[in-house]
Design a protein around this motif. Structure first.
Motif, PDB file in Angstrom:
ATOM      1  N   GLN A 176       0.208  -1.181   0.259  1.00 35.71           N
ATOM      2  CA  GLN A 176      -0.143   0.176  -0.518  1.00 35.71           C
ATOM      3  C   GLN A 176       1.077   1.329  -0.415  1.00 35.71           C
ATOM      4  O   GLN A 176       0.549   2.024  -0.521  1.00 35.71           O
ATOM      5  N   TYR A 177       2.068   1.109   0.925  1.00 40.29           N
ATOM      6  CA  TYR A 177       2.877   2.605   0.870  1.00 40.29           C
ATOM      7  C   TYR A 177       4.141   2.563   0.302  1.00 40.29           C
ATOM      8  O   TYR A 177       4.858   3.122  -0.395  1.00 40.29           O
ATOM      9  N   ARG A 178       4.325   1.653  -0.932  1.00 38.19           N
ATOM     10  CA  ARG A 178       5.562   1.342  -1.227  1.00 38.19           C
ATOM     11  C   ARG A 178       6.619   1.341  -0.349  1.00 38.19           C
ATOM     12  O   ARG A 178       6.676   1.013   0.613  1.00 38.19           O
ATOM     13  N   ASN A 179       7.433   2.635  -0.527  1.00 33.47           N
ATOM     14  CA  ASN A 179       8.781   2.596   0.108  1.00 33.47           C
ATOM     15  C   ASN A 179       8.789   3.370   1.131  1.00 33.47           C
ATOM     16  O   ASN A 179       9.081   4.083   1.840  1.00 33.47           O
ATOM     17  N   GLN A 180       7.308   4.218   0.888  1.00 39.50           N
ATOM     18  CA  GLN A 180       7.655   5.548   1.862  1.00 39.50           C
ATOM     19  C   GLN A 180       7.156   4.953   2.998  1.00 39.50           C
ATOM     20  O   GLN A 180       5.717   4.860   4.006  1.00 39.50           O
ATOM     21  N   LYS A 181       7.512   4.185   4.324  1.00 40.14           N
ATOM     22  CA  LYS A 181       8.216   3.600   5.826  1.00 40.14           C
ATOM     23  C   LYS A 181       7.344   4.734   6.336  1.00 40.14           C
ATOM     24  O   LYS A 181       6.416   4.754   7.528  1.00 40.14           O
ATOM     25  N   VAL A 182       8.158   6.075   6.337  1.00 42.93           N
ATOM     26  CA  VAL A 182       7.904   7.285   7.191  1.00 42.93           C
ATOM     27  C   VAL A 182       5.989   7.601   6.864  1.00 42.93           C
ATOM     28  O   VAL A 182       5.322   7.598   8.500  1.00 42.93           O
ATOM     29  N   ASP A 183       5.345   7.679   6.042  1.00 46.15           N
ATOM     30  CA  ASP A 183       4.298   7.702   5.799  1.00 46.15           C
ATOM     31  C   ASP A 183       3.025   6.806   6.428  1.00 46.15           C
ATOM     32  O   ASP A 183       2.416   6.833   7.136  1.00 46.15           O
ATOM     33  N   PHE A 184       3.998   5.250   6.576  1.00 46.90           N
ATOM     34  CA  PHE A 184       2.928   4.692   7.058  1.00 46.90           C
ATOM     35  C   PHE A 184       3.562   4.401   8.412  1.00 46.90           C
ATOM     36  O   PHE A 184       1.405   4.549   9.277  1.00 46.90           O
ATOM     37  N   ILE A 185       3.779   5.087   9.054  1.00 47.99           N
ATOM     38  CA  ILE A 185       4.331   4.576  10.461  1.00 47.99           C
ATOM     39  C   ILE A 185       3.398   6.159  11.246  1.00 47.99           C
ATOM     40  O   ILE A 185       2.983   5.932  11.709  1.00 47.99           O
ATOM     41  N   GLU A 186       3.216   7.205  10.454  1.00 47.53           N
ATOM     42  CA  GLU A 186       2.793   8.600  10.518  1.00 47.53           C
ATOM     43  C   GLU A 186       1.255   7.804  10.948  1.00 47.53           C
ATOM     44  O   GLU A 186       0.367   8.125  11.404  1.00 47.53           O
ATOM     45  N   ALA A 187       0.421   7.130   9.768  1.00 47.15           N
ATOM     46  CA  ALA A 187      -1.084   6.770   9.898  1.00 47.15           C
ATOM     47  C   ALA A 187      -0.689   5.719  10.795  1.00 47.15           C
ATOM     48  O   ALA A 187      -2.449   5.944  11.237  1.00 47.15           O
ATOM     49  N   MET A 188      -0.458   5.448  10.748  1.00 52.04           N
ATOM     50  CA  MET A 188      -0.215   4.026  12.403  1.00 52.04           C
ATOM     51  C   MET A 188      -1.228   4.976  13.655  1.00 52.04           C
ATOM     52  O   MET A 188      -1.874   3.990  14.071  1.00 52.04           O
ATOM     53  N   TRP A 189      -0.757   5.983  13.805  1.00 50.66           N
ATOM     54  CA  TRP A 189      -1.315   6.681  15.732  1.00 50.66           C
ATOM     55  C   TRP A 189      -2.242   6.625  15.134  1.00 50.66           C
ATOM     56  O   TRP A 189      -3.251   6.747  16.197  1.00 50.66           O
ATOM     57  N   GLN A 190      -2.975   6.186  13.504  1.00 54.33           N
ATOM     58  CA  GLN A 190      -4.293   6.377  13.469  1.00 54.33           C
ATOM     59  C   GLN A 190      -5.198   5.743  14.227  1.00 54.33           C
ATOM     60  O   GLN A 190      -6.378   5.548  14.567  1.00 54.33           O
TER      61      GLN A 190
END
Ligand code: MN
Length: 215
Positions: A176-190
């Motif tokens: 879903q997030y491809r190589n954007q690990k930072v975006d995934f971690i940020e979204a996790m908080w939701q």
């Protein structure tokens, strides 16, 4: 009889969308987590066979496999419970939601919720290769700490209890997030289920300190 079994998800595959897609949840739980359960059970059987036959040549590799698969099983079992749909999850732990003790402990250990959130996000996002960012209760000091775990088992302080775990392996986000690990971690908080984290904190702090380092 297997010693370890794959726990059912506490929600359906689509419950965490749009933060985590149903496809990721299905593969992650039914394939990846299941493989760690099988790996832990298989390794226990191989160790039993080594004892029975007194064939100890592979004990080093077997103990490594046990640590890897068992830790993978434990962390994933916590991970599913740590999350809930974005309608119910996220935000920060607050006293009016019945999680005041956890909120207080976070403040005492990290200075503020914002500072804690940043530290855990950075720890998860900067894993090299495969790993986890984890909030853990450390019983020797009675404080909370953030750990950056390598694979499932490396780089941890002995005796600490994981309370909130962020899976930073590529299988947790890449579809879903491809190589954007930072975006995934940020979204996790939701999708953090603070009720579950508080329940784990209460259990960890009310338990007798089993480390017994001082009489
Ligand atoms: Mn995983």
């Amino acid at each position: 009889m297997p010693v370890y079994t794959l726990p059912d998800l506490p929600y359906d595959y689509s419950a965490l969308a749009p933060v985590i897609s149903p496809e990721i949840i299905e593969l992650h739980h039914d394939k990846h987590h299941a493989a760690y359960v099988k790996g832990a059970n298989d390794t226990l059987e191989q160790l039993a066979e080594a004892r029975d036959t007194e064939q100890w040549g592979s004990v080093n590799g077997l103990e490594k496999n046990l640590a890897f698969h068992l830790s993978g099983h434990i962390l994933h079992s916590i991970y599913w419970q740590n999350m809930t749909g974005p309608k119910d999850g996220g935000g920060e732990p607050l006293a009016q939601d019945g999680v005041g003790e956890l909120a207080e402990a976070v403040k005492e250990s990290f200075g503020s919720f914002a500072a804690f959130k940043t530290q855990l996000s950075k720890a998860a996002a900067t894993t090299q290769g495969s790993g986890w960012g984890v909030l853990a209760y450390e019983p020797l000091s009675g404080r909370l700490i953030v750990e950056q775990i390598y694979d499932h088992q490396g780089n941890v302080g002995q005796g600490a209890t994981p309370l909130l775990v962020f899976d930073a392996w590529e299988h947790a986000f890449y579809l879903q997030y491809r190589n954007q690990k930072v975006d995934f971690i940020e979204a996790m908080w939701q999708v953090v289920n603070w009720q579950d984290v508080a329940r784990r904190h209460e259990a960890a702090t009310s338990r007798t300190n089993a480390l017994l380092l001082a009489p």
